[in-house]
Design a protein around this motif. Structure first.
Motif, mmCIF file in Angstrom:
data_model
loop_
_atom_site.group_PDB
_atom_site.id
_atom_site.type_symbol
_atom_site.label_atom_id
_atom_site.label_comp_id
_atom_site.label_asym_id
_atom_site.label_seq_id
_atom_site.Cartn_x
_atom_site.Cartn_y
_atom_site.Cartn_z
ATOM 1 N N CYS A 103 -14.302 -7.213 104.538
ATOM 2 C CA CYS A 103 -13.823 -7.465 103.187
ATOM 3 C C CYS A 103 -12.633 -8.424 103.265
ATOM 4 O O CYS A 103 -11.653 -8.146 103.957
ATOM 5 C CB CYS A 103 -13.404 -6.143 102.557
ATOM 6 S SG CYS A 103 -13.147 -6.290 100.792
ATOM 7 N N SER B 235 -19.450 -9.401 95.586
ATOM 8 C CA SER B 235 -19.732 -7.991 95.823
ATOM 9 C C SER B 235 -18.709 -7.479 96.813
ATOM 10 O O SER B 235 -18.263 -8.204 97.709
ATOM 11 C CB SER B 235 -21.142 -7.814 96.383
ATOM 12 O OG SER B 235 -21.289 -6.514 96.920
ATOM 13 N N ILE B 236 -18.297 -6.227 96.657
ATOM 14 C CA ILE B 236 -17.382 -5.633 97.639
ATOM 15 C C ILE B 236 -18.090 -4.511 98.398
ATOM 16 O O ILE B 236 -17.482 -3.735 99.111
ATOM 17 C CB ILE B 236 -16.093 -5.081 96.960
ATOM 18 C CG1 ILE B 236 -16.452 -4.247 95.731
ATOM 19 C CG2 ILE B 236 -15.156 -6.211 96.581
ATOM 20 C CD1 ILE B 236 -15.294 -3.433 95.185
ATOM 21 N N SER B 237 -19.414 -4.460 98.226
ATOM 22 C CA SER B 237 -20.183 -3.421 98.917
ATOM 23 C C SER B 237 -20.448 -3.827 100.360
ATOM 24 O O SER B 237 -20.319 -4.991 100.733
ATOM 25 C CB SER B 237 -21.529 -3.217 98.229
ATOM 26 O OG SER B 237 -21.348 -2.903 96.884
ATOM 27 N N LYS B 238 -20.870 -2.843 101.140
ATOM 28 C CA LYS B 238 -21.215 -3.107 102.526
ATOM 29 C C LYS B 238 -22.492 -3.942 102.609
ATOM 30 O O LYS B 238 -22.666 -4.777 103.490
ATOM 31 C CB LYS B 238 -21.430 -1.765 103.235
ATOM 32 C CG LYS B 238 -21.346 -1.838 104.737
ATOM 33 C CD LYS B 238 -21.184 -0.436 105.309
ATOM 34 C CE LYS B 238 -21.444 -0.431 106.806
ATOM 35 N NZ LYS B 238 -22.864 -0.633 107.156
ATOM 36 N N ASP B 239 -23.391 -3.715 101.652
ATOM 37 C CA ASP B 239 -24.635 -4.483 101.572
ATOM 38 C C ASP B 239 -24.568 -5.431 100.377
ATOM 39 O O ASP B 239 -23.796 -5.212 99.456
ATOM 40 C CB ASP B 239 -25.819 -3.512 101.386
ATOM 41 C CG ASP B 239 -25.946 -2.584 102.585
ATOM 42 O OD1 ASP B 239 -25.950 -3.095 103.719
ATOM 43 O OD2 ASP B 239 -26.015 -1.354 102.372
ATOM 44 N N ASP C 142 -24.813 -4.849 93.956
ATOM 45 C CA ASP C 142 -23.753 -4.620 92.959
ATOM 46 C C ASP C 142 -22.859 -5.836 92.750
ATOM 47 O O ASP C 142 -21.625 -5.743 92.830
ATOM 48 C CB ASP C 142 -22.878 -3.410 93.360
ATOM 49 C CG ASP C 142 -23.690 -2.135 93.488
ATOM 50 O OD1 ASP C 142 -24.648 -1.994 92.714
ATOM 51 O OD2 ASP C 142 -23.384 -1.308 94.360
ATOM 52 N N THR D 196 -16.969 -8.989 99.942
ATOM 53 C CA THR D 196 -17.689 -8.981 101.220
ATOM 54 C C THR D 196 -18.854 -9.965 101.158
ATOM 55 O O THR D 196 -19.329 -10.449 102.166
ATOM 56 C CB THR D 196 -18.235 -7.573 101.566
ATOM 57 O OG1 THR D 196 -18.812 -7.018 100.396
ATOM 58 C CG2 THR D 196 -17.138 -6.668 102.077
ATOM 59 N N TYR D 197 -19.284 -10.258 99.913
ATOM 60 C CA TYR D 197 -20.348 -11.243 99.712
ATOM 61 C C TYR D 197 -20.023 -12.109 98.503
ATOM 62 O O TYR D 197 -19.469 -11.621 97.519
ATOM 63 C CB TYR D 197 -21.695 -10.558 99.447
ATOM 64 C CG TYR D 197 -22.216 -9.760 100.609
ATOM 65 C CD1 TYR D 197 -22.969 -10.374 101.607
ATOM 66 C CD2 TYR D 197 -21.961 -8.395 100.694
ATOM 67 C CE1 TYR D 197 -23.446 -9.636 102.681
ATOM 68 C CE2 TYR D 197 -22.433 -7.657 101.766
ATOM 69 C CZ TYR D 197 -23.180 -8.284 102.762
ATOM 70 O OH TYR D 197 -23.652 -7.554 103.813
#
Lengths: 186, 141
Positions: free
Chosen positions: B56, B77-81, B84, B113-114
């Motif tokens: 992140c 997106s701040i998710s691991k994948d 969202d 993160t993305y």
């Protein structure tokens, strides 16, 4: 190797054979639909063709459009951002040929300032005795309007792949030219 | 902490999705730090790509060098994948004949993160994206 994707608008007067062409092309000439079905709105067909002398191909998303005026308002929304045009008329029906100008205007209005490759297709060449639009006349008109030209008989399964091969070649050429431009920018 | 560009494969970033693929002009070209190499779209819109960071990161500015892009939307997106996503910005770009579009998006410090870039429309059949940059600092998480 690249697979291009092209939104292909198939347009022209009612009953000139647009859907017959699209269906025949999709199922590789396996079957000619004898019964007429009126297309309402749009029917979408997807098929890829390879570009000769390359390992590339073009996947066509064919928007087989209703020929009846009744549906024209709805069509304009669905025609947004077209890549190539396939304009069909019936060689035994002069009116369908004359109306090509109207169809072309509508289609070109969708992409002002962008070059859209197109092909004019004369269908029903099997009806030799009833022919009223001569090849020379149609070819000249096509040339004047920046379109390629070909003739076919979907019923006799003659030349129905030609329009798409012409369009695939033109679209592929456009891509190559654009990539050259991208190279020159850096 | 020193400002860094996170959109570099040498910094651990990776293009995890791209909707067009020409092996001569792969999506990795957008994250190689060079404006000379590029990714091309190969027909029809919308088109999109997603860049993933190794962790992140905190970003303050996103820059894109491209050509013939009309409407661009950026999501994060701040998710691991890569799920969202939420919208950061959407903008209509100017056409710059014969010249790369250099578009800077100063954004209030935000984490990601993305990053997802959606090209909704264009000025021509095809567009190119030469480089993407995301300036910021690493988040200590």
């Amino acid at each position: 190797m690249v697979k291009l994707a092209a939104k292909c608008i198939l347009a022209g007067d009612p009953a000139v054979g647009k859907s017959a062409l699209a269906q025949m092309f999709r199922n590789d000439g396996a079957h000619f639909q004898k019964n007429y079905t009126l297309t309402t709105g749009i029917e979408l067909l997807v098929k890829a063709v390879s570009v000769p002398e390359t390992s590339d191909s073009v996947e066509f998303f064919i928007f087989d459009s209703a020929g009846k005026d009744l549906f024209s308002e709805m069509l304009e929304k669905l025609w947004e951002q077209p890549n190539v045009l396939c304009l069909v008329y019936d060689v035994t029906n002069e009116r369908s040929f004359n109306n090509c100008a109207k169809w072309l205007d509508k289609l070109r209005a969708q992409a002002v300032g962008v070059h859209i490759p197109g092909v004019l297709v004369g269908n029903k060449t099997d009806l030799v005795g009833r022919r009223v639009v001569e090849q020379k006349q149609a070819q000249e008109w096509a040339e004047k309007h920046g379109l390629e030209y070909c003739e076919m008989s979907v019923k006799e399964m003659k030349n129905f792949e030609a329009p798409f091969h012409i369009l695939a070649k033109s679209f592929h050429q456009l891509y190559k030219e654009k990539v050259e431009t991208f190279h020159s920018l850096a | 902490m020193r400002a860094a560009d996170w959109c570099l494969s040498s910094a651990g970033a990776a293009v995890v999705l791209a909707t067009s693929s020409d092996e001569q002009h792969p999506a990795e070209n957008m994250a190689d730090g060079s404006s000379e190499t590029f990714w091309t779209t190969t027909g029809m819109f919308p088109q999109e790509f997603i860049i993933g960071f190794p962790k992140c990161v905190k970003i303050s500015k996103v820059t894109i060098q491209c050509y013939l892009v009309q409407t661009l939307r950026i999501e994060r997106s701040i998710s691991k994948d890569p799920v969202d996503f939420e919208e950061c910005i959407e903008k209509d770009l100017q056409h710059t004949e014969g010249q790369l579009q250099m578009e800077e998006f100063p954004l209030p410090d935000f984490q990601a993160t993305y990053l997802r870039f959606i090209i909704k429309s264009a000025f021509d059949h095809f567009v190119s994206v030469h480089r993407v940059m995301a300036e910021g600092t690493a988040e200590n998480t």
